[in-house]
Enzyme design. Structure first.
Site, PDB file in Angstrom:
ATOM      1  N   GLY A   1      56.311 -12.337  12.483  1.00 53.47           N
ATOM      2  CA  GLY A   1      55.385 -12.954  13.439  1.00 53.47           C
ATOM      3  C   GLY A   1      54.009 -12.318  13.487  1.00 53.47           C
ATOM      4  O   GLY A   1      53.024 -12.998  13.729  1.00 53.47           O
ATOM      5  N   PHE A   2      53.954 -11.011  13.232  1.00 52.59           N
ATOM      6  CA  PHE A   2      52.663 -10.338  13.331  1.00 52.59           C
ATOM      7  C   PHE A   2      52.543  -9.231  12.294  1.00 52.59           C
ATOM      8  O   PHE A   2      53.533  -8.570  11.986  1.00 52.59           O
ATOM      9  CB  PHE A   2      52.495  -9.714  14.723  1.00 52.59           C
ATOM     10  CG  PHE A   2      52.590 -10.717  15.836  1.00 52.59           C
ATOM     11  CD1 PHE A   2      51.483 -11.497  16.177  1.00 52.59           C
ATOM     12  CD2 PHE A   2      53.785 -10.916  16.502  1.00 52.59           C
ATOM     13  CE1 PHE A   2      51.580 -12.449  17.190  1.00 52.59           C
ATOM     14  CE2 PHE A   2      53.893 -11.863  17.513  1.00 52.59           C
ATOM     15  CZ  PHE A   2      52.784 -12.637  17.860  1.00 52.59           C
TER      16      PHE A   2
ATOM     17  N   HIS B   1      55.609 -16.905   2.093  1.00 53.31           N
ATOM     18  CA  HIS B   1      56.656 -16.555   3.057  1.00 53.31           C
ATOM     19  C   HIS B   1      56.585 -17.541   4.217  1.00 53.31           C
ATOM     20  O   HIS B   1      55.668 -17.492   5.033  1.00 53.31           O
ATOM     21  CB  HIS B   1      56.406 -15.109   3.524  1.00 53.31           C
ATOM     22  CG  HIS B   1      57.348 -14.628   4.573  1.00 53.31           C
ATOM     23  ND1 HIS B   1      57.145 -13.472   5.296  1.00 53.31           N
ATOM     24  CD2 HIS B   1      58.518 -15.134   5.023  1.00 53.31           C
ATOM     25  CE1 HIS B   1      58.137 -13.295   6.146  1.00 53.31           C
ATOM     26  NE2 HIS B   1      58.985 -14.293   6.013  1.00 53.31           N
TER      27      HIS B   1
ATOM     28  N   ASP C   1      59.285  -6.444   3.777  1.00 51.71           N
ATOM     29  CA  ASP C   1      58.052  -6.969   4.357  1.00 51.71           C
ATOM     30  C   ASP C   1      57.952  -6.538   5.819  1.00 51.71           C
ATOM     31  O   ASP C   1      58.828  -6.867   6.621  1.00 51.71           O
ATOM     32  CB  ASP C   1      58.072  -8.504   4.229  1.00 51.71           C
ATOM     33  CG  ASP C   1      56.849  -9.161   4.832  1.00 51.71           C
ATOM     34  OD1 ASP C   1      55.866  -8.462   5.124  1.00 51.71           O
ATOM     35  OD2 ASP C   1      56.881 -10.408   4.978  1.00 51.71           O
ATOM     36  N   GLY C   2      56.876  -5.808   6.115  1.00 57.35           N
ATOM     37  CA  GLY C   2      56.598  -5.423   7.491  1.00 57.35           C
ATOM     38  C   GLY C   2      56.512  -3.920   7.659  1.00 57.35           C
ATOM     39  O   GLY C   2      57.498  -3.217   7.446  1.00 57.35           O
ATOM     40  N   GLY C   3      55.327  -3.438   7.993  1.00 61.96           N
ATOM     41  CA  GLY C   3      55.142  -2.012   8.258  1.00 61.96           C
ATOM     42  C   GLY C   3      55.276  -1.132   7.028  1.00 61.96           C
ATOM     43  O   GLY C   3      55.528   0.068   7.151  1.00 61.96           O
TER      44      GLY C   3
ATOM     45  N   HIS D   1      50.856 -12.255  -1.211  1.00 66.43           N
ATOM     46  CA  HIS D   1      51.825 -12.690  -0.207  1.00 66.43           C
ATOM     47  C   HIS D   1      51.097 -13.523   0.851  1.00 66.43           C
ATOM     48  O   HIS D   1      50.126 -13.066   1.452  1.00 66.43           O
ATOM     49  CB  HIS D   1      52.471 -11.455   0.425  1.00 66.43           C
ATOM     50  CG  HIS D   1      53.579 -11.736   1.390  1.00 66.43           C
ATOM     51  ND1 HIS D   1      54.882 -11.950   0.988  1.00 66.43           N
ATOM     52  CD2 HIS D   1      53.583 -11.828   2.745  1.00 66.43           C
ATOM     53  CE1 HIS D   1      55.645 -12.156   2.056  1.00 66.43           C
ATOM     54  NE2 HIS D   1      54.886 -12.093   3.129  1.00 66.43           N
TER      55      HIS D   1
ATOM     56  N   MET E   1      63.524  -8.442   6.050  1.00 63.87           N
ATOM     57  CA  MET E   1      62.375  -8.145   6.920  1.00 63.87           C
ATOM     58  C   MET E   1      62.529  -6.748   7.514  1.00 63.87           C
ATOM     59  O   MET E   1      63.587  -6.391   8.028  1.00 63.87           O
ATOM     60  CB  MET E   1      62.284  -9.166   8.057  1.00 63.87           C
ATOM     61  CG  MET E   1      61.811 -10.549   7.636  1.00 63.87           C
ATOM     62  SD  MET E   1      60.195 -10.597   6.849  1.00 63.87           S
ATOM     63  CE  MET E   1      59.116  -9.973   8.151  1.00 63.87           C
TER      64      MET E   1
ATOM     65  N   MET F   1      57.555 -18.871   7.623  1.00 63.46           N
ATOM     66  CA  MET F   1      58.171 -18.577   8.915  1.00 63.46           C
ATOM     67  C   MET F   1      58.039 -19.848   9.744  1.00 63.46           C
ATOM     68  O   MET F   1      57.298 -19.912  10.726  1.00 63.46           O
ATOM     69  CB  MET F   1      57.473 -17.373   9.564  1.00 63.46           C
ATOM     70  CG  MET F   1      57.850 -16.061   8.901  1.00 63.46           C
ATOM     71  SD  MET F   1      56.694 -14.729   9.268  1.00 63.46           S
ATOM     72  CE  MET F   1      55.475 -15.012   7.987  1.00 63.46           C
TER      73      MET F   1
ATOM     74  N   ASP G   1      51.562 -15.629   4.314  1.00 59.09           N
ATOM     75  CA  ASP G   1      52.439 -15.831   5.469  1.00 59.09           C
ATOM     76  C   ASP G   1      52.096 -17.127   6.180  1.00 59.09           C
ATOM     77  O   ASP G   1      50.985 -17.286   6.678  1.00 59.09           O
ATOM     78  CB  ASP G   1      52.275 -14.663   6.446  1.00 59.09           C
ATOM     79  CG  ASP G   1      52.895 -13.390   5.915  1.00 59.09           C
ATOM     80  OD1 ASP G   1      54.107 -13.404   5.625  1.00 59.09           O
ATOM     81  OD2 ASP G   1      52.174 -12.381   5.783  1.00 59.09           O
TER      82      ASP G   1
ATOM     83  N   SER H   1      49.794  -8.719   1.579  1.00 54.74           N
ATOM     84  CA  SER H   1      49.836  -9.849   2.511  1.00 54.74           C
ATOM     85  C   SER H   1      48.437 -10.133   3.036  1.00 54.74           C
ATOM     86  O   SER H   1      47.835  -9.299   3.722  1.00 54.74           O
ATOM     87  CB  SER H   1      50.758  -9.529   3.683  1.00 54.74           C
ATOM     88  OG  SER H   1      50.513 -10.447   4.723  1.00 54.74           O
TER      89      SER H   1
ATOM     90  N   GLY I   1      50.744  -5.522  11.165  1.00 47.96           N
ATOM     91  CA  GLY I   1      50.376  -4.295  11.866  1.00 47.96           C
ATOM     92  C   GLY I   1      51.455  -3.655  12.710  1.00 47.96           C
ATOM     93  O   GLY I   1      51.163  -2.797  13.540  1.00 47.96           O
TER      94      GLY I   1
ATOM     95  N   MET J   1      53.059 -19.447   9.346  1.00 47.36           N
ATOM     96  CA  MET J   1      53.758 -19.396  10.649  1.00 47.36           C
ATOM     97  C   MET J   1      53.479 -20.677  11.426  1.00 47.36           C
ATOM     98  O   MET J   1      52.342 -21.162  11.422  1.00 47.36           O
ATOM     99  CB  MET J   1      53.246 -18.210  11.465  1.00 47.36           C
ATOM    100  CG  MET J   1      53.360 -16.882  10.752  1.00 47.36           C
ATOM    101  SD  MET J   1      52.733 -15.574  11.801  1.00 47.36           S
ATOM    102  CE  MET J   1      52.843 -14.172  10.676  1.00 47.36           C
TER     103      MET J   1
HETATM  104  C1  DX5 Z   1      55.013 -10.426   9.348  1.00 44.44           C
HETATM  105  C2  DX5 Z   1      54.591 -10.886   7.976  1.00 44.44           C
HETATM  106  C3  DX5 Z   1      54.168  -9.797   7.090  1.00 44.44           C
HETATM  107  C4  DX5 Z   1      52.929  -9.063   7.561  1.00 44.44           C
HETATM  108  C5  DX5 Z   1      52.928  -7.713   6.956  1.00 44.44           C
HETATM  109  O1  DX5 Z   1      55.634 -11.457  10.006  1.00 44.44           O
HETATM  110  O2  DX5 Z   1      55.673 -11.545   7.336  1.00 44.44           O
HETATM  111  O3  DX5 Z   1      53.970 -10.269   5.769  1.00 44.44           O
HETATM  112  O4  DX5 Z   1      51.749  -9.701   7.214  1.00 44.44           O
HETATM  113  O5  DX5 Z   1      51.881  -7.002   7.503  1.00 44.44           O
HETATM  114  P1  DX5 Z   1      51.958  -5.423   7.701  1.00 44.44           P
HETATM  115  O6  DX5 Z   1      52.064  -4.825   6.334  1.00 44.44           O
HETATM  116  O7  DX5 Z   1      50.702  -5.105   8.404  1.00 44.44           O
HETATM  117  O8  DX5 Z   1      53.184  -5.141   8.526  1.00 44.44           O
HETATM  118 ZN    ZN Z   2      55.487 -11.937   5.168  1.00 48.86          ZN
END
Ligand code: DX5
Ligand code: ZN
Length: 224
Positions: free
Chosen positions: A143-144, A67, A176-178, A34, A138, A69, A36, A9, A146, A38
């Site tokens: 949204g963020f 992706h 996706d996420g963490g 990827h 998800m 959002m 994102d 991402s 990290g 938003m």
């Molecule tokens: C969050 C995004 C993710 C994000 C993943 O809303 O959809 O794609 O960038 O970032 P990490 O891997 O840092 O959680």
């Molecule tokens: Zn994403």
């Protein structure tokens, strides 16, 4: 077995050096990118849009996994396709008419993914599974970047994967996420085959991190 795919991402990238970092991902062998998007409404933050996708398209032939959002994403179907998206994933929670939204994206020629947030029942995806190319579960609140993965979300991946097997649906499942080098094996064993990672790829040595992900993927594939 479905192919295991890494989708770094670029939300985790250094935007001043975006082109250069994309090149590194490409050379290291990451299959997807990827992206994102938003809108500040569906999620609190605002990230990037079509002009960035269009510019990046000139720098790599890798699959652009976009992706969205954003609320009522069908409004922009044509624009995202024209900007260079290959797969467009939108949120079940973000539109009134998911079927119409799938159709709107299909008409533009892109592949279509459908996403659910951590608190949405994964069962809402079942009716769509034969008509989409990918389901995104998800693993954090969107949204963020990290954030820490919410462990219970892997139960949803398990449930969805099990449903796919029972119903003979050969679907791609994305998480996706963490996602990190330490937990992505667990996500694969739960049933995911497309792994998004932002921070875990971009923090530190991008080339090294990408190769580590791909190496472990290969080991898991060999072990199956
Ligand atoms: C969050 C995004 C993710 C994000 C993943 O809303 O959809 O794609 O960038 O970032 P990490 O891997 O840092 O959680
Ligand atoms: Zn994403």
């Amino acid at each position: 077995m479905r192919e295991l795919i890494l989708s770094p991402s670029i939300l985790g990238a250094d935007y001043l050096r975006l082109g250069e970092q994309l090149q590194i991902l490409d050379e290291a062998g990451a299959q997807y990118v990827h992206i994102d998007v938003m809108d500040g409404i569906f999620v609190p933050s605002i990230s990037m849009g079509m002009p960035v996708i269009k510019s990046l398209r000139g720098g790599t032939n890798r699959v652009f996994d976009v992706h969205l959002m954003i609320t009522e994403p069908a409004r922009y179907a044509k624009e995202f396709a024209e900007a260079g998206a290959d797969i467009v994933t939108f949120h079940y929670e973000a539109c009134q008419d998911p079927w119409g939204t799938i159709r709107a994206f299909r008409e533009t020629g892109v592949k279509v993914g459908l996403a659910v947030k951590p608190k949405t029942d994964v069962g809402v995806l079942y009716p769509f599974m034969r008509d989409i190319d990918m389901a995104l579960v998800m693993t954090v609140e969107p949204g963020f970047g990290g954030q820490k993965m919410i462990p219970e979300t892997l139960d949803k991946v398990r449930t969805l994967y099990q449903w796919c097997r029972e119903n003979r649906v050969d679907a791609n499942i994305q998480v996706d996420g963490g996602i990190t080098l330490d937990n992505f094996g667990e996500a694969i064993y739960a049933g995911a085959n497309i792994l998004v990672a932002g921070t875990a790829v971009f923090r530190g040595d991008i080339r090294y991190n990408t190769r580590r992900f791909l190496m472990i993927e290969q080991e898991i594939e060999k072990g199956e």
